[in-house]
Scaffold this motif. Structure first.
Motif, PDB file in Angstrom:
ATOM      1  N   ARG A 185     -33.199  -0.846   8.348  1.00  0.00           N
ATOM      2  CA  ARG A 185     -34.196  -1.604   7.586  1.00  0.00           C
ATOM      3  C   ARG A 185     -33.515  -2.787   6.925  1.00  0.00           C
ATOM      4  NH1 ARG A 185     -38.110   0.392   2.787  1.00  0.00           N
ATOM      5  NH2 ARG A 185     -36.356  -0.318   1.571  1.00  0.00           N
ATOM      6  N   ASP A 186     -34.071  -3.978   7.124  1.00  0.00           N
ATOM      7  CA  ASP A 186     -33.467  -5.187   6.556  1.00  0.00           C
ATOM      8  C   ASP A 186     -33.970  -5.443   5.130  1.00  0.00           C
ATOM      9  OD1 ASP A 186     -35.990  -6.455   6.718  1.00  0.00           O
ATOM     10  OD2 ASP A 186     -35.427  -7.718   8.397  1.00  0.00           O
ATOM     11  N   ARG A 187     -33.492  -6.519   4.535  1.00  0.00           N
ATOM     12  CA  ARG A 187     -33.845  -6.815   3.144  1.00  0.00           C
ATOM     13  C   ARG A 187     -35.319  -7.161   2.960  1.00  0.00           C
ATOM     14  NH1 ARG A 187     -30.673 -12.503   2.848  1.00  0.00           N
ATOM     15  NH2 ARG A 187     -32.140 -13.644   4.139  1.00  0.00           N
ATOM     16  N   ASN A 188     -36.010  -7.486   4.065  1.00  0.00           N
ATOM     17  CA  ASN A 188     -37.442  -7.769   4.010  1.00  0.00           C
ATOM     18  C   ASN A 188     -38.278  -6.524   4.330  1.00  0.00           C
ATOM     19  OD1 ASN A 188     -37.109 -10.564   3.419  1.00  0.00           O
ATOM     20  ND2 ASN A 188     -36.519 -10.862   5.550  1.00  0.00           N
ATOM     21  N   LEU A 189     -37.601  -5.374   4.341  1.00  0.00           N
ATOM     22  CA  LEU A 189     -38.224  -4.073   4.560  1.00  0.00           C
ATOM     23  C   LEU A 189     -38.760  -3.886   5.982  1.00  0.00           C
ATOM     24  CD1 LEU A 189     -40.136  -3.727   1.171  1.00  0.00           C
ATOM     25  CD2 LEU A 189     -37.758  -3.151   1.697  1.00  0.00           C
ATOM     26  N   ARG A 190     -38.233  -4.657   6.933  1.00  0.00           N
ATOM     27  CA  ARG A 190     -38.618  -4.503   8.341  1.00  0.00           C
ATOM     28  C   ARG A 190     -37.483  -3.822   9.091  1.00  0.00           C
ATOM     29  NH1 ARG A 190     -40.652 -10.485   8.797  1.00  0.00           N
ATOM     30  NH2 ARG A 190     -38.467 -10.698   9.309  1.00  0.00           N
ATOM     31  N   PHE A 191     -37.853  -3.046  10.096  1.00  0.00           N
ATOM     32  CA  PHE A 191     -36.832  -2.389  10.902  1.00  0.00           C
ATOM     33  C   PHE A 191     -36.354  -3.322  12.003  1.00  0.00           C
ATOM     34  CE2 PHE A 191     -38.540   1.384   8.878  1.00  0.00           C
ATOM     35  CZ  PHE A 191     -37.374   2.088   8.625  1.00  0.00           C
ATOM     36  N   ARG A 192     -35.039  -3.373  12.173  1.00  0.00           N
ATOM     37  CA  ARG A 192     -34.374  -4.209  13.177  1.00  0.00           C
ATOM     38  C   ARG A 192     -33.482  -3.309  14.030  1.00  0.00           C
ATOM     39  NH1 ARG A 192     -36.592  -9.210  12.833  1.00  0.00           N
ATOM     40  NH2 ARG A 192     -36.768  -9.854  10.673  1.00  0.00           N
ATOM     41  N   ARG A 193     -33.354  -3.677  15.291  1.00  0.00           N
ATOM     42  CA  ARG A 193     -32.510  -2.892  16.186  1.00  0.00           C
ATOM     43  C   ARG A 193     -31.046  -2.976  15.748  1.00  0.00           C
ATOM     44  NH1 ARG A 193     -29.371  -2.436  20.268  1.00  0.00           N
ATOM     45  NH2 ARG A 193     -29.679  -0.939  21.911  1.00  0.00           N
ATOM     46  N   TYR A 194     -30.417  -1.841  15.672  1.00  0.00           N
ATOM     47  CA  TYR A 194     -28.997  -1.726  15.344  1.00  0.00           C
ATOM     48  C   TYR A 194     -28.250  -1.816  16.669  1.00  0.00           C
ATOM     49  CZ  TYR A 194     -24.735   0.425  13.444  1.00  0.00           C
ATOM     50  OH  TYR A 194     -23.448   0.686  13.055  1.00  0.00           O
ATOM     51  N   ASP A 195     -27.501  -2.887  16.860  1.00  0.00           N
ATOM     52  CA  ASP A 195     -26.935  -3.137  18.180  1.00  0.00           C
ATOM     53  C   ASP A 195     -25.493  -2.674  18.389  1.00  0.00           C
ATOM     54  OD1 ASP A 195     -25.721  -5.042  16.622  1.00  0.00           O
ATOM     55  OD2 ASP A 195     -26.486  -6.756  17.735  1.00  0.00           O
ATOM     56  N   LEU A 196     -24.951  -1.905  17.457  1.00  0.00           N
ATOM     57  CA  LEU A 196     -23.576  -1.414  17.626  1.00  0.00           C
ATOM     58  C   LEU A 196     -23.497  -0.144  18.476  1.00  0.00           C
ATOM     59  CD1 LEU A 196     -22.027  -2.117  14.116  1.00  0.00           C
ATOM     60  CD2 LEU A 196     -21.977  -3.523  16.180  1.00  0.00           C
ATOM     61  N   VAL A 197     -24.631   0.484  18.732  1.00  0.00           N
ATOM     62  CA  VAL A 197     -24.690   1.608  19.669  1.00  0.00           C
ATOM     63  C   VAL A 197     -25.868   1.388  20.612  1.00  0.00           C
ATOM     64  CG1 VAL A 197     -23.593   3.327  18.164  1.00  0.00           C
ATOM     65  CG2 VAL A 197     -26.050   3.038  18.102  1.00  0.00           C
ATOM     66  N   PRO A 198     -25.673   1.670  21.885  1.00  0.00           N
ATOM     67  CA  PRO A 198     -26.765   1.471  22.845  1.00  0.00           C
ATOM     68  C   PRO A 198     -27.783   2.602  22.760  1.00  0.00           C
ATOM     69  CG  PRO A 198     -24.854   2.368  23.957  1.00  0.00           C
ATOM     70  CD  PRO A 198     -24.433   2.114  22.530  1.00  0.00           C
ATOM     71  N   PRO A 199     -28.965   2.388  23.315  1.00  0.00           N
ATOM     72  CA  PRO A 199     -29.926   3.493  23.417  1.00  0.00           C
ATOM     73  C   PRO A 199     -29.265   4.654  24.167  1.00  0.00           C
ATOM     74  CG  PRO A 199     -30.989   1.427  23.941  1.00  0.00           C
ATOM     75  CD  PRO A 199     -29.515   1.136  23.846  1.00  0.00           C
ATOM     76  N   THR A 200     -29.667   5.858  23.816  1.00  0.00           N
ATOM     77  CA  THR A 200     -29.027   7.047  24.375  1.00  0.00           C
ATOM     78  C   THR A 200     -30.032   8.180  24.532  1.00  0.00           C
ATOM     79  OG1 THR A 200     -27.260   8.667  24.042  1.00  0.00           O
ATOM     80  CG2 THR A 200     -28.299   7.785  22.065  1.00  0.00           C
ATOM     81  N   VAL A 201     -29.740   9.080  25.459  1.00  0.00           N
ATOM     82  CA  VAL A 201     -30.583  10.270  25.615  1.00  0.00           C
ATOM     83  C   VAL A 201     -30.219  11.327  24.582  1.00  0.00           C
ATOM     84  CG1 VAL A 201     -31.036   9.885  28.072  1.00  0.00           C
ATOM     85  CG2 VAL A 201     -29.070  11.262  27.377  1.00  0.00           C
ATOM     86  N   ASP A 202     -29.051  11.186  23.953  1.00  0.00           N
ATOM     87  CA  ASP A 202     -28.563  12.163  22.972  1.00  0.00           C
ATOM     88  C   ASP A 202     -28.784  11.629  21.555  1.00  0.00           C
ATOM     89  OD1 ASP A 202     -27.259  14.033  21.422  1.00  0.00           O
ATOM     90  OD2 ASP A 202     -25.343  13.883  22.483  1.00  0.00           O
ATOM     91  N   VAL A 203     -29.812  12.117  20.892  1.00  0.00           N
ATOM     92  CA  VAL A 203     -30.127  11.658  19.536  1.00  0.00           C
ATOM     93  C   VAL A 203     -28.978  11.944  18.578  1.00  0.00           C
ATOM     94  CG1 VAL A 203     -31.325  13.723  18.693  1.00  0.00           C
ATOM     95  CG2 VAL A 203     -32.023  11.477  17.867  1.00  0.00           C
ATOM     96  N   GLY A 204     -28.154  12.917  18.884  1.00  0.00           N
ATOM     97  CA  GLY A 204     -26.996  13.240  18.054  1.00  0.00           C
ATOM     98  C   GLY A 204     -26.008  12.084  17.946  1.00  0.00           C
ATOM     99  N   ASP A 205     -25.888  11.292  19.007  1.00  0.00           N
ATOM    100  CA  ASP A 205     -25.015  10.115  18.957  1.00  0.00           C
ATOM    101  C   ASP A 205     -25.468   9.140  17.872  1.00  0.00           C
ATOM    102  OD1 ASP A 205     -23.605  11.154  21.114  1.00  0.00           O
ATOM    103  OD2 ASP A 205     -24.539   9.823  22.588  1.00  0.00           O
ATOM    104  N   LEU A 206     -26.785   8.985  17.741  1.00  0.00           N
ATOM    105  CA  LEU A 206     -27.323   8.061  16.735  1.00  0.00           C
ATOM    106  C   LEU A 206     -27.184   8.641  15.328  1.00  0.00           C
ATOM    107  CD1 LEU A 206     -30.474   6.783  18.650  1.00  0.00           C
ATOM    108  CD2 LEU A 206     -28.123   5.918  18.696  1.00  0.00           C
ATOM    109  N   LEU A 207     -27.351   9.934  15.208  1.00  0.00           N
ATOM    110  CA  LEU A 207     -27.156  10.584  13.902  1.00  0.00           C
ATOM    111  C   LEU A 207     -25.704  10.451  13.455  1.00  0.00           C
ATOM    112  CD1 LEU A 207     -29.296  13.803  14.463  1.00  0.00           C
ATOM    113  CD2 LEU A 207     -29.944  11.748  13.169  1.00  0.00           C
ATOM    114  N   ASP A 208     -24.785  10.572  14.405  1.00  0.00           N
ATOM    115  CA  ASP A 208     -23.364  10.385  14.078  1.00  0.00           C
ATOM    116  C   ASP A 208     -23.105   8.975  13.568  1.00  0.00           C
ATOM    117  OD1 ASP A 208     -22.824  12.984  14.869  1.00  0.00           O
ATOM    118  OD2 ASP A 208     -22.008  12.401  16.834  1.00  0.00           O
ATOM    119  N   GLU A 209     -23.740   7.984  14.175  1.00  0.00           N
ATOM    120  CA  GLU A 209     -23.552   6.591  13.749  1.00  0.00           C
ATOM    121  C   GLU A 209     -24.132   6.364  12.354  1.00  0.00           C
ATOM    122  OE1 GLU A 209     -22.220   2.562  14.328  1.00  0.00           O
ATOM    123  OE2 GLU A 209     -21.675   4.489  15.197  1.00  0.00           O
ATOM    124  N   ILE A 210     -25.292   6.954  12.075  1.00  0.00           N
ATOM    125  CA  ILE A 210     -25.881   6.835  10.731  1.00  0.00           C
ATOM    126  C   ILE A 210     -24.936   7.452   9.700  1.00  0.00           C
ATOM    127  CG2 ILE A 210     -27.790   7.526   9.232  1.00  0.00           C
ATOM    128  CD1 ILE A 210     -29.559   7.566  11.801  1.00  0.00           C
TER     129      ILE A 210
END
Length: 115
Positions: free
Chosen positions: A80-105
């Motif tokens: 979420r950016d400073r204008n309260l909109r969601f923007r794509r986080y581009d440091l990790v690619p889309p993945t079939v494993d949601v755990g990869d994204l949780l690890d990045e968060i």
């Protein structure tokens, strides 16, 4: 698939991850929870009212959004950016494993999720 069309196992994984973020002994002060929508999950931080004037409702601060693309079976991470909109986080690619994204968060190398 869950009623929302999201994979039930992934939803359960995100909910479990949120539950584990905050020790039980301090959950009266802060919680991390998952809000479910038809095509995404939003990780939110919740805090109790800081003053009686604000009422009894806990405040919530969206931390991250996990969007699911059914056609490819992949999850994509958003911040979420400073204008309260969601923007794509581009440091990790889309993945079939949601755990990869949780690890990045959790890792939050840029400080964009937890500050």
């Amino acid at each position: 698939m869950a009623v929302t069309g999201l994979p039930e196992q992934d939803v359960a994984q995100v909910r479990s991850w949120c539950d584990q973020r905050v020790p039980e002994r301090v959950r009266d002060q802060v919680r991390v929870e998952c809000e479910e929508a038809p095509r995404h999950l939003t990780v939110v931080e919740r805090r109790p009212p800081w003053s009686p004037q604000v009422g009894p409702d806990w405040t919530n601060l969206p931390v991250a959004r996990l969007r699911y693309t059914k056609a490819s079976g992949t999850w994509t991470l958003y911040y979420r950016d400073r204008n309260l909109r969601f923007r794509r986080y581009d440091l990790v690619p889309p993945t079939v494993d949601v755990g990869d994204l949780l690890d990045e968060i959790a890792r939050d190398p840029t400080g964009i999720f937890w500050g």
